[in-house]
Design a protein around this motif. Sequence first.
Motif, short mmCIF file in Angstrom:
data_model
loop_
_atom_site.label_atom_id
_atom_site.label_comp_id
_atom_site.label_asym_id
_atom_site.label_seq_id
_atom_site.Cartn_x
_atom_site.Cartn_y
_atom_site.Cartn_z
N SER A 78 2.21 9.93 5.18
CA SER A 78 2.47 9.22 3.92
C SER A 78 2.06 10.11 2.75
O SER A 78 1.19 9.77 1.96
N ILE A 79 2.72 11.25 2.64
CA ILE A 79 2.33 12.25 1.64
C ILE A 79 2.95 11.89 0.30
O ILE A 79 3.95 12.46 -0.15
N PHE B 228 -9.25 26.92 -0.22
CA PHE B 228 -8.43 26.94 0.99
C PHE B 228 -6.99 26.99 0.52
O PHE B 228 -6.37 25.98 0.22
N SER B 229 -6.45 28.22 0.44
CA SER B 229 -5.24 28.45 -0.35
C SER B 229 -3.93 28.35 0.42
O SER B 229 -2.87 28.29 -0.18
N ILE B 230 -3.98 28.34 1.75
CA ILE B 230 -2.74 28.59 2.50
C ILE B 230 -2.17 27.39 3.21
O ILE B 230 -1.14 27.48 3.83
N ARG B 231 -2.84 26.26 3.14
CA ARG B 231 -2.31 25.09 3.83
C ARG B 231 -1.11 24.56 3.08
O ARG B 231 -1.16 24.34 1.87
N PRO B 232 0.01 24.30 3.77
CA PRO B 232 1.20 23.80 3.07
C PRO B 232 0.98 22.38 2.57
O PRO B 232 0.18 21.62 3.10
N SER B 233 1.69 22.04 1.54
CA SER B 233 1.59 20.69 0.98
C SER B 233 2.95 20.31 0.42
O SER B 233 3.70 21.15 -0.05
N ALA B 234 3.26 19.03 0.49
CA ALA B 234 4.51 18.55 -0.10
C ALA B 234 4.41 18.42 -1.60
O ALA B 234 5.39 18.14 -2.27
N TRP C 47 0.81 -1.22 0.00
CA TRP C 47 0.00 0.00 0.00
C TRP C 47 0.85 1.27 0.00
O TRP C 47 0.37 2.33 -0.38
N LEU C 48 2.10 1.17 0.47
CA LEU C 48 3.00 2.33 0.52
C LEU C 48 4.38 1.90 0.04
O LEU C 48 4.70 0.71 0.03
N ASP C 49 5.21 2.87 -0.30
CA ASP C 49 6.58 2.57 -0.69
C ASP C 49 7.46 2.37 0.54
O ASP C 49 7.10 2.77 1.65
N ALA C 50 8.61 1.77 0.35
CA ALA C 50 9.49 1.40 1.47
C ALA C 50 9.93 2.62 2.28
O ALA C 50 9.96 2.58 3.51
N LYS C 51 10.28 3.70 1.60
CA LYS C 51 10.74 4.90 2.31
C LYS C 51 9.65 5.47 3.21
O LYS C 51 9.92 5.91 4.34
N THR C 52 8.41 5.46 2.72
CA THR C 52 7.32 5.99 3.53
C THR C 52 7.07 5.12 4.75
O THR C 52 6.81 5.63 5.84
N TRP C 53 7.13 3.80 4.57
CA TRP C 53 7.02 2.93 5.75
C TRP C 53 8.15 3.23 6.74
O TRP C 53 7.92 3.36 7.94
N ASP C 54 9.36 3.33 6.23
CA ASP C 54 10.54 3.43 7.08
C ASP C 54 10.66 4.77 7.79
O ASP C 54 11.00 4.83 8.97
N GLU C 55 10.36 5.85 7.07
CA GLU C 55 10.60 7.18 7.63
C GLU C 55 9.32 7.93 8.02
O GLU C 55 9.39 8.94 8.72
N GLY C 56 8.17 7.45 7.54
CA GLY C 56 6.93 8.17 7.81
C GLY C 56 6.00 7.48 8.77
O GLY C 56 5.69 7.99 9.85
N VAL C 57 5.56 6.27 8.41
CA VAL C 57 4.48 5.61 9.15
C VAL C 57 4.98 4.87 10.38
O VAL C 57 4.48 5.06 11.49
N LEU C 58 5.98 4.01 10.22
CA LEU C 58 6.40 3.15 11.33
C LEU C 58 6.96 3.92 12.53
O LEU C 58 6.69 3.55 13.68
#
Length: 527
Positions: free
Chosen positions: A385-386, A494-500, A63-74
């Motif tokens: 997990s952006i 909604f113009s001001i919310r930051p996004s990656a 469902w996610l890439d390895a980097k996102t699991w490793d550095e984001g979710v886990l």
Amino acid sequence: MSKLKTFFFILLVIILAGSFFISCKNYDRNNSFSHVSNSSVSKGEELAKKYCQSCHSLPDPSWLDAKTWDEGVLPVMGPLLGISRHNYKRYFSAKGDPYLDSSYYPSKPLLQPEEWQHIIDYYTATSPDSLPGQDRKEPIEKVFSVFKVERPVLSYESPAVSFIEMNPTDSLHPLLISDVISKNIYSFNRELQVSDSVKTDWAAVDVIFDQGKIVVCDIGMLNPNNGKFGRAGLVNFVNGKMKPDSVILFKDLQRPVHLAAADLNNDHKTDYVVCEFGNHTGKLSWMENTGGNQFTKNILRPNPGAITSYVNDYNHDGAQDIWVLFGQAEEGIFLYTNKGKGSFEEKQVLRFPSVYGSSSFELVDFNKDGFDDIVYTCGDNADYSIILKPYHGVYIFLNDGKNNFTQKYFYPINGCYKAIARDFDNDGDFDIATIAFFADYEKQPEEGFVYLEQKKDFKFTPYTLPECKAGRWLTMNAGDIDGDGMIDLVLGNFSIRPSAMPSLTDWTKGPVFLLLKNQTGKLQAKK
């Protein structure tokens, strides 16, 4: 060695070797984690089944890439099991939140560090380097004639529209919006001129029109938090002007995002369903009206993530039932059947993976069999997990008449945030209008608004409007704003919310909202 002994020796070796290979599961391995042993991966899979299903469905590594699991979710999941630090590349502070009970995180680890490493190995070594792109068989067309785009007279820098409510029966105030940062509530007439405005101390994210007044849902603090700063208050219309009331209907809510009004216990008083989205904690509640603007809180589900609710009497027993979408941890749609005397029976009618980012749903009888079907979107991409996800988009689930739902349709849209199903073109079937707050703005900015026109049974042609690239649409509503019998759309910027996710558009200079005025009646008249 005799021939007989040799035969049995070879047979034993074959059996043992076969047992070994059978016991070793073949995994699709990520080359970047080739150093991870099969043994660790296998142990991690079993441990994940044990520990990772305690709060939600078991996540699949794909469902996610390895980097996102490793550095984001886990690294965020670890503290929930008592693992606060574990050689993470990124560290997320898990403790010290004054709005969480001290018992929220385990006082000691629920598993050993090496066991947690096995879980990390399982998810990183068997997940892909990157997710596949969306499989969109029907490209989004750039031009269509159902809607004409109109801008309001009001214009200001960095709009942050947090709700749009339409009340077409009120010719003076048919449209209401709120800016959650400036904390202004504006009403507009049918010419899109400001007919009134009021400055409040509320971060208003939802309203309900109620006989000469509006009930306002104040989220409290907009950014994710576990505090109880939310409340519900009143704004009265006095001689056509909005005036805040000092009455607070209920308070101490955890980031409430939606209200629904109904008489839930048949005592002829208006009660409210409150979606307290919260963050790590939250709840779904109904507020029992005890008279004199006093309410008693009844908790239906003590979990965060309640997004929106619908109230109807689906089983025709004279009692109002509640449908709710949850978009946090255990994502899914829940049905609360009213059993009378203030009690409800819970059933989860749809369950979604915890990474989906559920964002909206509607009840619509799509196939006209007398039973409500579900139009659902997922695309909330503001957590850990952006990344663009191929499963984001709009779905249709059909009801078999017993509230068992089966997927009938899916159209992929990155970051899809809301869908509204109506017969916009007046041809007798339902079309779908969608917005995407987390669209692929760099490569596919047309995803920000997509109109799916149903040509025949569940065959949709996707369109967009070039003007819709001017804003980042968080909110959308539908109604006949000009009284011509056709259903219009309003999109809130909604113009001001930051996004990656990058964009070539400066939304802070975009319109506060756009009115998509339905031209179907005029087109039919010309024919």
